[in-house]
Design an enzyme around this catalytic site. Structure first.
Site, mmCIF file in Angstrom:
data_model
loop_
_atom_site.group_PDB
_atom_site.id
_atom_site.type_symbol
_atom_site.label_atom_id
_atom_site.label_comp_id
_atom_site.label_asym_id
_atom_site.label_seq_id
_atom_site.Cartn_x
_atom_site.Cartn_y
_atom_site.Cartn_z
ATOM 1 N N HIS A 136 -32.314 34.222 -3.437
ATOM 2 C CA HIS A 136 -32.106 34.452 -2.000
ATOM 3 C C HIS A 136 -30.655 34.843 -1.693
ATOM 4 O O HIS A 136 -29.719 34.391 -2.369
ATOM 5 C CB HIS A 136 -32.448 33.150 -1.272
ATOM 6 C CG HIS A 136 -32.545 33.267 0.207
ATOM 7 N ND1 HIS A 136 -31.488 32.959 1.035
ATOM 8 C CD2 HIS A 136 -33.562 33.641 1.013
ATOM 9 C CE1 HIS A 136 -31.861 33.127 2.296
ATOM 10 N NE2 HIS A 136 -33.113 33.549 2.307
ATOM 11 N N LYS B 218 -38.981 25.490 7.407
ATOM 12 C CA LYS B 218 -40.236 26.053 6.897
ATOM 13 C C LYS B 218 -41.339 24.997 6.973
ATOM 14 O O LYS B 218 -41.833 24.739 8.053
ATOM 15 C CB LYS B 218 -39.984 26.647 5.520
ATOM 16 C CG LYS B 218 -39.115 27.910 5.663
ATOM 17 C CD LYS B 218 -38.349 28.317 4.450
ATOM 18 C CE LYS B 218 -37.451 29.503 4.802
ATOM 19 N NZ LYS B 218 -36.405 29.742 3.821
ATOM 20 N N GLU C 241 -34.518 29.683 -7.591
ATOM 21 C CA GLU C 241 -35.432 29.172 -6.571
ATOM 22 C C GLU C 241 -36.618 28.543 -7.298
ATOM 23 O O GLU C 241 -36.869 28.857 -8.460
ATOM 24 C CB GLU C 241 -35.911 30.318 -5.667
ATOM 25 C CG GLU C 241 -34.775 30.932 -4.879
ATOM 26 C CD GLU C 241 -35.234 32.032 -3.915
ATOM 27 O OE1 GLU C 241 -36.381 31.991 -3.444
ATOM 28 O OE2 GLU C 241 -34.428 32.929 -3.655
ATOM 29 N N ASP D 135 -33.384 25.725 -5.644
ATOM 30 C CA ASP D 135 -33.607 25.871 -4.207
ATOM 31 C C ASP D 135 -35.115 25.789 -3.944
ATOM 32 O O ASP D 135 -35.867 26.682 -4.307
ATOM 33 C CB ASP D 135 -33.033 27.217 -3.741
ATOM 34 C CG ASP D 135 -33.110 27.396 -2.226
ATOM 35 O OD1 ASP D 135 -33.966 26.754 -1.591
ATOM 36 O OD2 ASP D 135 -32.327 28.207 -1.692
ATOM 37 N N HIS E 83 -39.207 26.925 -0.329
ATOM 38 C CA HIS E 83 -40.625 27.220 -0.091
ATOM 39 C C HIS E 83 -41.545 26.301 -0.878
ATOM 40 O O HIS E 83 -42.706 26.629 -1.110
ATOM 41 C CB HIS E 83 -40.929 28.680 -0.420
ATOM 42 C CG HIS E 83 -40.196 29.630 0.460
ATOM 43 N ND1 HIS E 83 -40.661 29.978 1.723
ATOM 44 C CD2 HIS E 83 -39.011 30.250 0.308
ATOM 45 C CE1 HIS E 83 -39.786 30.790 2.283
ATOM 46 N NE2 HIS E 83 -38.776 30.977 1.455
ATOM 47 N N ASN F 146 -43.180 31.029 8.231
ATOM 48 C CA ASN F 146 -43.188 30.081 7.106
ATOM 49 C C ASN F 146 -43.627 28.685 7.539
ATOM 50 O O ASN F 146 -43.214 27.694 6.956
ATOM 51 C CB ASN F 146 -41.792 29.985 6.491
ATOM 52 C CG ASN F 146 -41.278 31.322 6.027
ATOM 53 O OD1 ASN F 146 -41.950 32.025 5.275
ATOM 54 N ND2 ASN F 146 -40.100 31.704 6.485
ATOM 55 N N SER G 9 -38.808 33.440 -2.626
ATOM 56 C CA SER G 9 -39.216 33.605 -1.230
ATOM 57 C C SER G 9 -39.869 34.948 -0.947
ATOM 58 O O SER G 9 -40.719 35.049 -0.072
ATOM 59 C CB SER G 9 -38.019 33.390 -0.307
ATOM 60 O OG SER G 9 -36.946 34.225 -0.677
HETATM 61 C C1 LIG Z 1 -35.145 30.555 3.945
HETATM 62 C C2 LIG Z 1 -34.318 30.320 2.733
HETATM 63 C C3 LIG Z 1 -33.010 29.852 2.826
HETATM 64 C C4 LIG Z 1 -32.307 29.752 4.146
HETATM 65 O O1 LIG Z 1 -32.731 28.672 4.859
HETATM 66 P P1 LIG Z 1 -32.499 28.668 6.457
HETATM 67 O O2 LIG Z 1 -32.651 27.246 6.820
HETATM 68 O O3 LIG Z 1 -33.549 29.567 7.006
HETATM 69 O O4 LIG Z 1 -31.116 29.187 6.686
HETATM 70 C C5 LIG Z 1 -32.336 29.529 1.667
HETATM 71 N N1 LIG Z 1 -32.907 29.687 0.468
HETATM 72 C C6 LIG Z 1 -34.154 30.179 0.338
HETATM 73 C C7 LIG Z 1 -34.730 30.351 -1.028
HETATM 74 C C8 LIG Z 1 -34.895 30.525 1.469
HETATM 75 O O5 LIG Z 1 -36.115 31.035 1.353
#
Ligand SMILES: *Cc1c(COP(=O)(O)O)cnc(C)c1O
Length: 377
Positions: A131, A235, A174, A203, A206, A49, A178
């Protein structure tokens, strides 16, 4: 009579094997941005990512030498240091919200923030493709959970209307999903939550850093102000950690009540300083973002031309193969062609939709995408 632990574990691993769900950890060596070293060979890496290729971008490392590696205690005790507060100011400003609080990871953020915000008697409305960290946070909160079909505004509206009027209401989504690569209808979600007196939590794991002008994310781009915005730093920022952004009261509630902050050592101040510097680089990366977006479009269009079911147009593109075995075979064939991309199987995605998830980064070229498309063909 308890079976020896190793025997019990072996049985469970064999069961995963039988269902095509046994996984391995790839022993990767260090390589150039956009590539990964495996068994002495250099692979094109479409599995990370690292959207802006910042994970390995240069920093002035000498100037970091005096910054402590450890926070030494919880932020609430003696672990709240100037690099933490500087990074939080930079991140809040990036997403255009008053305040931010750092967490050690996105996972720790979601399992900590959700139970801090809602509890028994409250109602959480959660997109079915959210997620795992959001799902776990919802469960830990012990609020009543209403899962709604993916991006289905009508179903969400019905659920909001049908829920008893008591308790708080929180809609969780989100921004870019993801594993699906598609986007939430943020403006409509904001209007809907306002109509029904619900809070909105988005969230942006991404999208912050990788989408929107100057990388300010999809909420900022859409002019949507959620009560709670999550961003992750592992990411697009090429670092680690995550943050919640929102009002200064939200920040204050979270450092009192988010158990993953209260009962956990603060994120490394060195990492916080790196995050501040990466944030400056994110702001200046419009060109890298445009390049990444163009590669994602090239890839999605090319896959469609090959007759594959494609989900996501950027920054994530996925090719759906159906069975876990199909997706794993695609992964294996790509590996033979010198390309690293990982099969995504249940429980990460629903049964019957196993896929290969492909992420072009700013370090890739159009010729790299052609090579990937050629290998898939
Ligand atoms: C990757 C991800 C997380 C977790 O984040 P990390 O820092 O990798 O623990 C949380 N929410 C979403 C939507 C993600 O894609």
């Amino acid at each position: 009579m308890q079976r020896p632990l190793d025997e019990a574990i072996t049985a469970r691993l064999q069961e995963l094997d039988a269902r095509g769900l046994r996984r391995t950890l790839l022993p990767l060596g260090l390589d150039e941005p956009g590539r990964a070293a495996l068994d002495g060979r250099s692979y094109l890496d479409f599995g990370s990512n690292d959207y802006l290729a910042l994970a390995s971008a240069p920093l002035e490392w000498e100037s970091l030498a005096t910054i402590p590696t450890g926070a030494r205690a919880s932020r609430l005790v003696t672990g709240n240091l100037s690099p933490h507060m500087a990074a939080e100011r930079a991140l809040a400003e990036l997403v255009g919200l008053p305040s931010a609080l750092l967490f050690t990871s996105g996972y720790a953020t979601n399992v900590g923030a959700l139970p801090a915000l809602v509890g028994p008697g409250d109602h959480v409305f959660s997109d079915e493709l959210n997620h795992a960290s959001l799902i776990d946070g919802c469960r830990l909160s012990r609020a009543h959970i209403h899962r709604f079909p993916h991006n289905d505004l009508q179903a969400l509206e019905l659920a909001l209307a049908a829920a008893p009027p008591s308790g708080h209401r929180l809609v969780v989504t989100e921004a870019v999903f993801s594993m699906e690569g598609d986007r939430a209808p943020l403006e409509q979600l904001r209007a809907l939550t306002e109509r029904h007196g619900a809070w909105l939590m988005v969230d942006e794991a991404h999208s912050v850093g990788v989408l929107g002008r100057r990388g300010r994310g999809l909420c900022h781009e859409a002019g949507v102000t959620p009560e709670v915005l999550i961003g992750t730093l592992g990411k697009a920022f090429g670092a680690m950690g995550a943050f919640v952004a929102g009002s200064s009261r939200l920040r204050e509630l979270l450092f009192h009540r988010a158990r993953s902050v209260v009962f956990s050592t603060g994120i490394s101040p060195l990492m916080a300083e790196i995050v501040s510097r990466r944030t400056l680089q994110v702001l200046e990366a419009d060109e890298a973002r445009a390049h990444q977006a163009a590669l994602a479009t090239q890839l999605a269009t090319g896959l469609q031309r090959l007759g594959l079911e494609v989900r996501g147009t950027g920054p994530i593109v996925t090719a759906v193969f159906g069975t876990p075995q199909g997706a794993v075979e695609a992964e294996t064939r790509l590996r033979e062609a010198g390309i690293l991309a990982r099969a995504i199987r249940p429980p990460t995605v629903p049964e019957g939709t196993s896929r290969v998830r492909l992420v072009p980064t700013a370090a890739h070229s159009s010729a790299d995408i052609d090579r990937l498309l050629g290998a898939i063909a």
